[in-house]
Design a protein around this motif. Structure first.
Motif, mmCIF file in Angstrom:
data_model
loop_
_atom_site.group_PDB
_atom_site.id
_atom_site.type_symbol
_atom_site.label_atom_id
_atom_site.label_comp_id
_atom_site.label_asym_id
_atom_site.label_seq_id
_atom_site.Cartn_x
_atom_site.Cartn_y
_atom_site.Cartn_z
ATOM 1 N N PHE A 50 35.568 46.378 33.796
ATOM 2 C CA PHE A 50 36.381 45.167 33.829
ATOM 3 C C PHE A 50 36.694 44.694 32.410
ATOM 4 C CE2 PHE A 50 36.190 40.494 33.457
ATOM 5 C CZ PHE A 50 37.401 40.189 34.075
ATOM 6 N N GLU A 51 35.658 44.612 31.581
ATOM 7 C CA GLU A 51 35.868 44.133 30.208
ATOM 8 C C GLU A 51 36.854 45.030 29.465
ATOM 9 O OE1 GLU A 51 34.702 41.396 29.054
ATOM 10 O OE2 GLU A 51 32.869 40.887 30.151
ATOM 11 N N SER A 52 36.759 46.327 29.700
ATOM 12 C CA SER A 52 37.675 47.261 29.036
ATOM 13 C C SER A 52 39.100 47.049 29.539
ATOM 14 C CB SER A 52 37.247 48.706 29.309
ATOM 15 O OG SER A 52 35.894 48.877 28.980
ATOM 16 N N TYR A 53 39.214 46.868 30.845
ATOM 17 C CA TYR A 53 40.522 46.702 31.471
ATOM 18 C C TYR A 53 41.267 45.479 30.949
ATOM 19 C CZ TYR A 53 43.869 46.678 35.396
ATOM 20 O OH TYR A 53 45.001 46.714 36.168
ATOM 21 N N VAL A 54 40.523 44.410 30.659
ATOM 22 C CA VAL A 54 41.192 43.179 30.228
ATOM 23 C C VAL A 54 41.268 43.013 28.707
ATOM 24 C CG1 VAL A 54 40.702 41.955 32.383
ATOM 25 C CG2 VAL A 54 39.086 41.776 30.475
ATOM 26 N N HIS A 55 40.757 43.986 27.964
ATOM 27 C CA HIS A 55 40.840 43.866 26.509
ATOM 28 C C HIS A 55 41.545 45.017 25.804
ATOM 29 C CE1 HIS A 55 37.524 40.915 27.186
ATOM 30 N NE2 HIS A 55 38.223 40.253 26.285
ATOM 31 N N GLU B 160 45.668 39.936 39.245
ATOM 32 C CA GLU B 160 45.333 41.348 39.507
ATOM 33 C C GLU B 160 44.176 41.796 38.623
ATOM 34 O OE1 GLU B 160 45.081 45.565 39.406
ATOM 35 O OE2 GLU B 160 45.575 44.343 37.655
ATOM 36 N N ALA B 161 44.245 41.452 37.341
ATOM 37 C CA ALA B 161 43.208 41.900 36.414
ATOM 38 C C ALA B 161 41.860 41.249 36.740
ATOM 39 C CB ALA B 161 43.610 41.574 34.975
ATOM 40 N N ARG B 162 41.904 39.959 37.100
ATOM 41 C CA ARG B 162 40.662 39.230 37.362
ATOM 42 C C ARG B 162 39.890 39.855 38.529
ATOM 43 N NH1 ARG B 162 36.628 37.743 38.537
ATOM 44 N NH2 ARG B 162 35.722 35.676 38.839
ATOM 45 N N TYR B 163 40.613 40.321 39.560
ATOM 46 C CA TYR B 163 39.919 40.819 40.757
ATOM 47 C C TYR B 163 39.973 42.333 40.907
ATOM 48 C CZ TYR B 163 40.133 35.891 41.488
ATOM 49 O OH TYR B 163 40.006 34.539 41.279
ATOM 50 N N HIS B 164 40.448 42.996 39.850
ATOM 51 C CA HIS B 164 40.611 44.449 39.924
ATOM 52 C C HIS B 164 39.316 45.158 40.326
ATOM 53 C CE1 HIS B 164 42.776 48.172 38.739
ATOM 54 N NE2 HIS B 164 41.565 48.609 38.497
ATOM 55 N N TYR B 165 38.193 44.699 39.832
ATOM 56 C CA TYR B 165 36.912 45.356 40.127
ATOM 57 C C TYR B 165 36.066 44.544 41.098
ATOM 58 C CZ TYR B 165 38.198 48.417 36.329
ATOM 59 O OH TYR B 165 38.867 49.312 35.558
ATOM 60 N N ARG C 174 43.115 41.865 45.136
ATOM 61 C CA ARG C 174 41.858 41.712 45.858
ATOM 62 C C ARG C 174 41.814 42.689 47.031
ATOM 63 N NH1 ARG C 174 40.881 37.850 48.712
ATOM 64 N NH2 ARG C 174 38.650 37.750 48.400
ATOM 65 N N ARG C 175 40.611 42.907 47.546
ATOM 66 C CA ARG C 175 40.459 43.812 48.687
ATOM 67 C C ARG C 175 40.453 43.071 50.020
ATOM 68 N NH1 ARG C 175 36.133 48.317 46.611
ATOM 69 N NH2 ARG C 175 36.856 48.352 44.458
ATOM 70 N N GLY C 176 40.486 41.769 49.957
ATOM 71 C CA GLY C 176 40.590 40.968 51.171
ATOM 72 C C GLY C 176 41.894 40.195 51.126
ATOM 73 N N PRO C 177 42.257 39.520 52.247
ATOM 74 C CA PRO C 177 43.528 38.793 52.272
ATOM 75 C C PRO C 177 43.485 37.551 51.376
ATOM 76 C CG PRO C 177 42.289 38.370 54.284
ATOM 77 C CD PRO C 177 41.516 39.424 53.522
ATOM 78 N N ILE D 190 42.208 30.989 34.972
ATOM 79 C CA ILE D 190 42.103 31.294 36.399
ATOM 80 C C ILE D 190 40.689 30.946 36.858
ATOM 81 C CG2 ILE D 190 41.597 33.760 35.925
ATOM 82 C CD1 ILE D 190 43.040 34.335 38.671
ATOM 83 N N SER D 191 40.594 30.174 37.930
ATOM 84 C CA SER D 191 39.262 29.794 38.394
ATOM 85 C C SER D 191 39.039 30.251 39.826
ATOM 86 C CB SER D 191 39.070 28.283 38.274
ATOM 87 O OG SER D 191 40.043 27.623 39.036
ATOM 88 N N THR D 192 37.799 30.629 40.092
ATOM 89 C CA THR D 192 37.385 31.084 41.409
ATOM 90 C C THR D 192 36.177 30.247 41.768
ATOM 91 O OG1 THR D 192 37.703 33.307 40.523
ATOM 92 C CG2 THR D 192 36.759 33.148 42.738
ATOM 93 N N SER D 193 36.169 29.650 42.962
ATOM 94 C CA SER D 193 34.908 29.020 43.325
ATOM 95 C C SER D 193 34.652 29.193 44.805
ATOM 96 C CB SER D 193 34.870 27.564 42.890
ATOM 97 O OG SER D 193 35.585 26.788 43.778
ATOM 98 N N TYR D 194 33.384 29.366 45.101
ATOM 99 C CA TYR D 194 32.950 29.516 46.485
ATOM 100 C C TYR D 194 32.291 28.232 46.973
ATOM 101 C CZ TYR D 194 33.727 34.473 45.730
ATOM 102 O OH TYR D 194 34.293 35.670 45.468
#
Ligand SMILES: [Ca+2]
Ligand SMILES: [Ca+2]
Length: 515
Positions: free
Chosen positions: A178-183, A372-377, A400-403, A481-485
């Motif tokens: 992930f870190e490689s993908y976004v840098h 896309e980049a945030r949830y790629h992995y 993402r892999r879910g809807p 971008i923020s994600t919270s559960y």
């Protein structure tokens, strides 16, 4: 306020030694004098720091909080007197401390700050290679965190080569990938950009829900759960059924029934009702409804579930979209349509079931790229509720892999109540906001990335000017971008994206907060 310290080098060094020797008893004024000695205070502070760490490491099993506190306090002073001319001392220290010394993270981060990349880079490469495999949870101050952070932001060819090898190796640790993908598109030049683009997926349909249940794993921090079997029973004809608890629709307490055939759960069906797995702490009620045809979750779990395994109302898929009507209700999709957004992909497999495919504006591409980049992995296959800003028109957010359900800018919009009620239960709530320009500014100053990006204007009329920071010709942009559960289960990343030709690509993305 002027702090008086001697001018002669020998006197300054003597005073520094004296003050550090009685460090624990220093008053605030003493500490100010120590810091005012600057570089002359570096040698005794480093020595005291290493000694304290040494004792702390030796006594780790005991109650060593006072020591821990002491080495942090000395460390704070050390940070303030370190400068570029001490890089060689830092490298010498790293060559000589024990491999797992608790002094290492600070010494490494000071080297990262003040060392020249050429001699310093090998120290970080050595640590990150030695740290593999990485622990699943990392303290900010761990050696692997500090070295990864250095390697991933470095344009040194040796660091770039290591990041490229992570990105291209499907078996490498997903955090490193992930870190490689976004840098790498920012640090690795042409080759880095090409490697990032090669790693992007084309738009993919979701796996059918029944497949996701079988292995139903939600990547939702502490709320993550695998599908569990609550009860199992065989009927008079020898058929085996089970009551399952599965969080694939965003709530870890959801109850499902399924037949067991050939070692697999065949066509699991959501009963629409949820109970509370005991390991989860809840402040709110489970999402509605509380009963299935008059049966409560408690009654179902108590045995009543076996009476509904053949109920055709459970398996009814009125629109033939791949989701039952009950499942569709949870996902807040149109119960009368098989393809809610009319873009040709049925609701059961559309990764963005209520946002149709369409050409995107630059601002929308910026968000789609960051998403896309945030949830790629991200391995989570459960639903996300996207919270648009006022004025955004639905578009597909993929990766993402879910809807990902396009929600409403209004917090309490009743149309999305079933998902909103899964707050703290497994649904990912995702949104964009203005980047914290203090954090972005620090990165810009340190690494030169994103120079020229202005802070968004919170009062701007158009959403793209309120939440995205742009450079003057709109070829670079920054956004959060923020994600919270749940309340104490969220992360924010700020990202900088750059337009290469017609294509937007993330050039840096770093965690801005975690709660
Ligand atoms: Ca569709
Ligand atoms: Ca769609």
């Amino acid at each position: 306020l002027v702090v008086r310290v001697p001018g002669k080098p020998a006197e300054r060094r003597a005073l520094a030694g004296l003050l550090v020797a009685r460090f624990a008893k220093l008053t605030r004024a003493d500490k100010d004098r120590l810091l005012a000695l600057g570089d002359d205070a570096f040698p005794p502070l480093l020595k005291a720091y290493l000694n304290t760490c040494y004792i702390y490491d030796a006594e780790k099993r005991g109650d060593s909080f006072p020591l821990y506190e002491k080495f942090h306090n000395i460390g704070d002073c050390l940070i303030k007197v370190t400068s570029r001319k001490r890089a060689a001392d830092l490298m010498h220290t790293l060559d000589n401390v024990p491999a797992n010394s608790s002094s290492k993270p600070l010494i490494l981060s000071l080297l990262g700050e003040y060392g020249d990349p050429k001699p310093a880079t090998p120290y970080f490469l050595r640590e990150i290679k030695g740290a593999s495999p990485l622990p699943s949870f990392e303290m900010y101050e761990s050696v692997s965190w500090v070295s990864r952070d250095y390697v991933i932001h470095s344009t040194d060819p040796r660091a770039v080569a290591l990041a490229m090898s992570w990105l291209k190796n499907p078996k490498a640790n997903s955090q490193l990938r992930f870190e490689s993908y976004v840098h790498l598109a920012g640090t690795g030049g042409e080759a880095g950009l090409r490697a990032v683009l090669a790693e992007r997926h084309p738009r993919k349909l979701l796996r059918p829900l029944v497949e996701r249940v079988e292995n139903g794993y939600l990547n939702a921090g502490e709320f993550g759960s695998r599908t569990e079997v609550v009860a199992q029973r065989t009927d008079s004809k020898g058929r085996t059924y089970g009551l399952l608890r599965c969080g694939i629709l965003g709530n870890a307490g959801d109850l499902w029934v399924a037949e067991r055939a050939k070692g697999k759960w065949k066509d699991p069906l959501f009963a629409g009702v949820s109970d509370e797995p005991s390991r989860l702490m809840r402040t709110r009620k489970p999402p509605a409804p509380s009963t299935y045809k008059g049966l409560s979750a408690k009654q179902l779990v108590g045995g009543a579930w076996f009476g509904i395994v053949d109920d055709p109302d459970l398996s009814r898929d009125s629109t033939h979209c791949g989701l039952t009507d009950i499942e569709k209700k949870r996902l807040c999709l149109d119960l009368d349509k098989a393809d809610t957004d009319a873009d040709g992909d049925l609701d059961g497999v559309d990764p963005a079931p209520n946002a149709a495919r369409r050409p995107l504006s630059d601002a929308e591409q910026v968000l789609a790229t960051v998403f896309e980049a945030r949830y790629h992995y991200d391995s989570g296959e459960g639903p996300a509720l996207f919270r648009p800003a006022e004025g955004m028109q639905p578009f597909e957010l993929l990766g993402r892999r879910g809807p990902t359900i396009w929600g409403s800018a209004k917090r309490d919009d009743p149309r999305f109540k079933p998902l909103v009620d899964c707050w703290e239960r497994g649904v990912a709530f995702i949104g964009f906001g203005p980047p914290n320009m203090e954090t972005v500014g620090a990165t810009i100053a340190k690494r030169g990335i994103g120079r020229g990006i202005a802070a968004p204007d919170p009062k701007a009329k158009r959403w793209e000017d309120r939440i995205i920071g742009w450079n003057h010709d709109h070829t670079e942009a920054a956004v959060m971008i923020s994600t919270s559960y749940g309340g104490l289960n969220g992360t924010g990343y700020y990202a900088v994206v750059r337009k290469f030709g017609l294509q937007w690509v993330v050039i840096t993305m770093d965690m801005a907060y975690i709660s």
